[in-house]
Design a protein around this motif. Structure first.
Motif, mmCIF file in Angstrom:
data_model
loop_
_atom_site.group_PDB
_atom_site.id
_atom_site.type_symbol
_atom_site.label_atom_id
_atom_site.label_comp_id
_atom_site.label_asym_id
_atom_site.label_seq_id
_atom_site.Cartn_x
_atom_site.Cartn_y
_atom_site.Cartn_z
ATOM 1 N N MET A 95 0.822 -1.130 0.105
ATOM 2 C CA MET A 95 -0.253 0.161 -0.217
ATOM 3 C C MET A 95 0.347 1.090 -0.342
ATOM 4 O O MET A 95 2.113 1.250 0.942
ATOM 5 N N ILE A 96 0.773 1.897 -0.987
ATOM 6 C CA ILE A 96 1.114 3.500 -1.157
ATOM 7 C C ILE A 96 1.088 4.696 0.025
ATOM 8 O O ILE A 96 1.409 5.242 0.252
ATOM 9 N N GLY A 97 -0.878 4.426 -0.039
ATOM 10 C CA GLY A 97 -1.064 5.493 1.020
ATOM 11 C C GLY A 97 -2.480 5.302 0.927
ATOM 12 O O GLY A 97 -2.921 4.333 0.606
ATOM 13 N N ARG A 98 -3.271 6.444 1.605
ATOM 14 C CA ARG A 98 -4.252 6.344 1.868
ATOM 15 C C ARG A 98 -5.566 7.088 1.736
ATOM 16 O O ARG A 98 -5.045 8.899 1.522
ATOM 17 N N LEU A 99 -6.483 6.534 1.161
ATOM 18 C CA LEU A 99 -7.492 8.036 1.108
ATOM 19 C C LEU A 99 -8.050 9.032 1.410
ATOM 20 O O LEU A 99 -8.720 8.531 2.093
ATOM 21 N N ARG A 100 -8.005 10.145 1.580
ATOM 22 C CA ARG A 100 -8.339 10.489 2.431
ATOM 23 C C ARG A 100 -9.407 12.081 2.071
ATOM 24 O O ARG A 100 -10.503 12.155 2.862
ATOM 25 N N CYS A 101 -9.571 12.105 1.004
ATOM 26 C CA CYS A 101 -10.506 13.096 0.768
ATOM 27 C C CYS A 101 -10.480 13.466 -1.442
ATOM 28 O O CYS A 101 -9.945 12.597 -1.765
ATOM 29 N N VAL A 102 -11.840 13.673 -1.562
ATOM 30 C CA VAL A 102 -12.064 13.571 -3.266
ATOM 31 C C VAL A 102 -12.428 15.084 -3.213
ATOM 32 O O VAL A 102 -13.543 15.414 -2.019
ATOM 33 N N VAL A 103 -12.008 16.166 -4.138
ATOM 34 C CA VAL A 103 -12.427 17.466 -4.495
ATOM 35 C C VAL A 103 -13.779 17.279 -5.655
ATOM 36 O O VAL A 103 -12.676 17.092 -6.461
ATOM 37 N N LEU A 104 -14.246 18.034 -5.713
ATOM 38 C CA LEU A 104 -15.137 18.538 -6.915
ATOM 39 C C LEU A 104 -15.070 19.955 -6.805
ATOM 40 O O LEU A 104 -14.818 20.552 -6.463
ATOM 41 N N ASP A 105 -14.934 19.625 -8.237
ATOM 42 C CA ASP A 105 -14.944 21.511 -8.626
ATOM 43 C C ASP A 105 -16.421 20.989 -9.105
ATOM 44 O O ASP A 105 -17.078 20.650 -9.424
ATOM 45 N N CYS A 106 -16.673 22.920 -8.725
ATOM 46 C CA CYS A 106 -18.278 23.393 -8.834
ATOM 47 C C CYS A 106 -18.306 24.417 -9.153
ATOM 48 O O CYS A 106 -17.373 25.285 -8.376
ATOM 49 N N PRO A 107 -19.460 25.307 -9.330
ATOM 50 C CA PRO A 107 -19.057 26.824 -9.382
ATOM 51 C C PRO A 107 -19.211 27.628 -8.510
ATOM 52 O O PRO A 107 -20.242 28.139 -8.283
ATOM 53 N N ASP A 108 -20.563 26.944 -7.781
ATOM 54 C CA ASP A 108 -20.725 26.637 -5.739
ATOM 55 C C ASP A 108 -20.197 26.297 -5.131
ATOM 56 O O ASP A 108 -21.223 24.749 -5.074
#
Length: 123
Positions: A1-14
């Protein structure tokens, strides 16, 4: 294992509007931007119960993905107990169905208000 998923970032208008949509969908608390995941004041962070953090960053020229296109990038899965009830609830929040009639399939695909696909899955 290289790392752990910590966050998902979504681009959006608001960012705050989309964070509120997902807060109403999956619960959690919206917090002020976290410098580890958010850039600038047009950002919001949603921390749920035990899952990865969802971060939202406002982008002026946001272009929503096109469902089914070869460049489709990702799909968020949300587990539900009652698919029919969850269907009505996400429509009331502003989600748009993307997969038409699903028959007896244990899932349905929608676009959030910024156009990102997500799937309700009955397990």
């Amino acid at each position: 294992m290289i790392g752990r998923l910590r966050c998902v970032v979504l681009d959006c208008p608001d960012a705050l509007e989309l964070a509120e949509f997902y807060r109403r969908l999956i619960g959690g608390e919206i917090e002020s931007p976290d410098p580890r995941w958010a850039v600038g004041e047009g950002s919001a962070v949603l921390r749920g119960d035990g899952g990865p953090v969802l971060a939202f960053q406002g982008v002026a020229d946001h272009r929503p993905p096109v469902w089914g296109a070869p460049e489709q990038q990702f799909l968020l899965d949300v587990r539900v107990d009652d698919l029919a009830g969850a269907h009505e609830a996400v429509l009331a929040l502003g989600a748009v169905p993307l997969d038409g009639e699903t028959g007896d399939a244990p899932w349905r695909v929608y676009a959030d208000p910024a156009g990102h696909p997500f799937r309700l899955v009955r397990l």
